[in-house]
Design a protein around this motif. Structure first.
Motif, short mmCIF file in Angstrom:
data_model
loop_
_atom_site.label_atom_id
_atom_site.label_comp_id
_atom_site.label_asym_id
_atom_site.label_seq_id
_atom_site.Cartn_x
_atom_site.Cartn_y
_atom_site.Cartn_z
N TYR A 245 37.84 24.02 37.70
CA TYR A 245 38.67 24.94 36.78
C TYR A 245 37.81 25.55 35.83
O TYR A 245 38.13 25.55 34.61
N SER A 247 36.31 28.38 35.96
CA SER A 247 35.88 29.73 36.17
C SER A 247 36.16 30.74 34.87
O SER A 247 35.36 31.56 34.64
N TYR A 348 46.35 31.05 36.58
CA TYR A 348 45.45 30.58 37.44
C TYR A 348 45.86 30.68 38.87
O TYR A 348 47.00 30.63 39.10
N ALA A 358 46.06 37.09 49.76
CA ALA A 358 45.18 38.22 49.78
C ALA A 358 45.57 38.59 51.45
O ALA A 358 45.67 39.84 51.62
C1 FAD Z 1 41.06 37.46 46.43
C2 FAD Z 1 40.31 36.66 45.68
C3 FAD Z 1 40.06 36.77 44.55
C4 FAD Z 1 39.29 36.43 43.38
N1 FAD Z 1 38.94 36.60 42.16
C5 FAD Z 1 38.25 36.01 41.33
C6 FAD Z 1 37.98 36.46 40.08
O1 FAD Z 1 38.36 37.36 39.50
N2 FAD Z 1 37.26 35.57 39.27
C7 FAD Z 1 36.68 34.50 39.69
O2 FAD Z 1 35.97 33.69 38.87
N3 FAD Z 1 36.68 33.88 40.80
C8 FAD Z 1 37.62 34.59 41.79
N4 FAD Z 1 37.79 34.38 42.85
C9 FAD Z 1 36.87 33.09 43.65
C10 FAD Z 1 37.66 31.77 43.56
O3 FAD Z 1 38.94 31.79 43.81
C11 FAD Z 1 37.63 31.14 41.88
O4 FAD Z 1 36.36 31.48 41.46
C12 FAD Z 1 37.85 29.99 41.88
O5 FAD Z 1 39.23 29.71 42.36
C13 FAD Z 1 38.17 29.38 40.39
O6 FAD Z 1 38.50 28.21 40.17
P1 FAD Z 1 37.40 26.99 39.90
O7 FAD Z 1 36.77 27.18 38.66
O8 FAD Z 1 38.23 25.76 39.90
O9 FAD Z 1 36.47 26.90 41.21
P2 FAD Z 1 35.64 25.86 41.50
O10 FAD Z 1 35.94 25.60 43.25
O11 FAD Z 1 35.32 24.88 40.70
O12 FAD Z 1 34.12 26.86 41.81
C14 FAD Z 1 33.13 26.90 40.79
C15 FAD Z 1 32.80 27.91 40.39
O13 FAD Z 1 32.23 28.82 41.49
C16 FAD Z 1 32.48 30.23 41.30
N5 FAD Z 1 33.00 30.55 42.63
C17 FAD Z 1 33.95 29.73 43.34
N6 FAD Z 1 34.41 30.30 44.64
C18 FAD Z 1 33.94 31.51 44.48
C19 FAD Z 1 33.95 32.96 45.18
N7 FAD Z 1 34.48 32.84 46.47
N8 FAD Z 1 33.27 33.97 44.68
C20 FAD Z 1 32.75 34.01 43.57
N9 FAD Z 1 32.51 32.95 42.94
C21 FAD Z 1 33.06 31.76 43.10
C22 FAD Z 1 33.53 30.32 40.27
O14 FAD Z 1 32.75 30.99 39.09
C23 FAD Z 1 33.92 28.99 40.06
O15 FAD Z 1 34.46 28.64 38.72
C24 FAD Z 1 38.71 34.93 44.00
C25 FAD Z 1 38.74 34.60 45.22
C26 FAD Z 1 39.55 35.53 46.18
C27 FAD Z 1 39.89 35.07 47.52
#
Ligand code: FAD
Length: 488
Positions: A245, A247, A348, A358
């Motif tokens: 979480y 991001s 979120y 998507a």
């Molecule tokens: C359609 C779509 C739209 C998205 N839009 C965004 C957005 O606007 N902003 C965003 O930060 N992420 C986006 N993501 C990627 C991802 O879904 C989120 O980063 C993630 O869900 C954030 O939760 P977390 O911090 O708990 O992630 P964690 O699973 O803990 O991951 C750690 C960090 O890694 C990075 N990360 C993880 N997955 C991705 C990924 N696929 N692409 C790029 N970085 C990633 C993020 O910075 C995230 O905080 C998107 C994914 C999809 C499929």
């Protein structure tokens, strides 16, 4: 860099003191350093008045100002257009140089170019630094000196550079706290109180469910350290507290990417489980999409692969109806609806769900991915142009290294796989509370008597499926066939 008398540190998407590249350079180079943050009206004026991100920025700014004050400085905060504000402040403070961290979005690059030009005209220099990512611009290129468009070789090159001799330099923290002496409070006539959300016409009650600022980020990270080793096993299940979480914090720079990568890499070297290694890979995806956007700014409005811009998406009132149902979480597919309600009520959405909704919008409803991208951009707390665009183009198969167009998620089987008990669905769809794990994924297929006994009336308290997945799948394959027919 040669030493100068006075500098101005301009905070943007790096709202922290510790391990901040530009702040470190400013403090090291200048005898006196002022700090500023601008609530940029060029960005804020187009946002809806209920916006959790502005609340988050406000809270983070308040924390940053308090921390700077304790250290002998202070934060000048303005609610105005960034370019003239920075130039005017540079003049008023008689600074020799302005410092900031790189921002790779096309609009930000254009803004920074203008700022640099205007500062030059008043004989002030503009210095920017890498802070937001581990590797930027041309640091990771193919053997042919081209930017990568496929993730796995990019990741391999990224890891190679990080782990080869000297690679530790890329995650080394900037020792900001050794140079704090230069922090300076601005003259009294330039001090204004931090504008409140009401003063900027934003709803102050629209806060995020997580704490802001460096403190909020560190608390979340500490919490995640306890479960990072299980990340690979839990990350796909939205009912489980699996991901970090973080991001939003990465988006606004309230935590350093170097700190996270250092930790993930070190843990991946010692842990027997794969969690830290898989999480590190997600952080590399983040760098990957930043460099994709930087090298391919056309993706902001066009498909990465131009032939995919020939796809005929649904149009007119029919498309509007489908899109509205998707936005409101009223498609009749519980996993999609619960996911959209999570987004609408918290800002979120779990990563697995982002992929499911998507895919559903583009491949079940045939709606242009740009509509979904725009909706996410407005609603996501962690909205980031590069990751959002990358994620949408991945799901719509229009992007680099995207899901092949013929791979179409079945929303019901995705639901059975990743929310097997329906626990996540029930959190957002209370009318499905009494459904068992067999029926919760496709309630419209329930025997009517059984459904009624569970308090469910399809078409009354829960919608009929807006499309039939199998038929939609066939339409999608036809829609995308244009890409196959016209060989490029
Ligand atoms: C359609 C779509 C739209 C998205 N839009 C965004 C957005 O606007 N902003 C965003 O930060 N992420 C986006 N993501 C990627 C991802 O879904 C989120 O980063 C993630 O869900 C954030 O939760 P977390 O911090 O708990 O992630 P964690 O699973 O803990 O991951 C750690 C960090 O890694 C990075 N990360 C993880 N997955 C991705 C990924 N696929 N692409 C790029 N970085 C990633 C993020 O910075 C995230 O905080 C998107 C994914 C999809 C499929």
């Amino acid at each position: 860099m040669t030493h100068v008398e006075r500098g101005l540190m301009w905070f943007r998407r790096d709202l922290r003191i510790s391990d901040n590249a530009a702040l470190y350079q400013a403090l090291k180079t200048c005898k006196q350093v002022y700090c500023v943050f601008v609530f940029d009206r060029d960005i804020l004026d187009s946002l809806p008045r209920k916006d959790r991100r502005v609340c988050f920025i406000g809270d983070s700014i308040t924390q940053l100002d308090a921390a700077l004050n304790l250290l002998g400085g202070s934060l000048i905060v303005r609610y105005a257009q960034a370019i003239p504000t920075i130039v005017q402040l540079a003049q008023q403070l008689h600074v020799d140089a302005v410092f900031a961290n790189h921002d790779y979005e096309p609009a930000a690059i254009a803004r920074d170019r203008q700022v640099a030009e205007q500062l030059k005209s008043i004989t002030c220099t503009f210095h920017t630094f890498k802070d937001h990512v581990i590797f930027e611009k041309d640091e990771i290129l193919t053997a042919q000196a081209k930017s990568y468009s496929v993730f796995t070789p990019y990741k391999n090159a990224w890891l190679k550079k990080l782990t080869e001799p000297g690679g530790e330099f890329f995650t080394k923290p900037y020792p900001v706290f050794s140079y704090l002496r230069a922090l300076t409070k601005p003259p009294a006539q330039l001090v204004q109180s931090i504008p409140t959300l009401e003063q900027m016409s934003f709803d102050p009650d629209y806060a995020m469910p997580i704490s802001a600022g460096e403190k909020g980020a560190e608390t979340l990270f500490e919490d995640f350290k306890e479960r990072i080793e299980f990340y690979d096993e839990t990350r796909n299940f939205p009912a489980i507290k699996g991901p970090s979480y973080l991001s939003v914090h990465l988006r606004f720079g309230t935590i350093s990417i170097r700190e996270l990568v250092r930790y993930a890499y070190e843990r991946s070297c010692v842990d027997l489980k794969k969690g830290a290694q898989v999480w590190l890979s997600e952080l590399i995806w983040r760098d990957f999409y930043v460099q994709v956007l930087y090298h391919n700014p056309h993706v902001v409005s066009q498909a990465f692969k131009p032939e995919y811009d020939r796809i005929a998406w649904e149009e007119g009132a029919y498309a509007d109806t489908l899109f509205k149902a998707w936005c409101e979480g009223a498609t009749g597919y519980p996993i999609v609806d619960a996911a959209m309600l999570q987004l609408n009520t918290t800002g979120y959405m779990h990563n697995r769900l982002r992929m499911i909704v998507a895919s559903f919008l583009t491949k079940d409803l045939g709606v242009n991915w740009r509509w979904g991208e725009r909706y996410f951009a407005e609603k996501l707390n962690d909205f980031d142009l590069s990751a959002n665009n990358g994620g949408w183009q991945w799901a719509a198969s229009t992007g680099c290294d995207a899901q092949p167009y013929f791979r179409i998620f079945n929303p019901t089987t995705q639901s059975e796989k990743f929310d097997p008990e329906g626990k996540f669905i029930k959190r957002y769809l209370p009318q499905l509370q009494k459904l068992d794990k067999k029926n919760i994924h496709a309630p419209s297929l329930m025997e009517p008597m059984l459904a009624k006994a569970a308090g469910l009336e399809i078409g009354r308290n829960y919608p009929l499926p807006i499309v039939q997945h199998e038929q939609a799948r066939i339409r999608t394959l036809e829609r995308y066939a244009i890409v196959k027919k016209q060989k490029f």
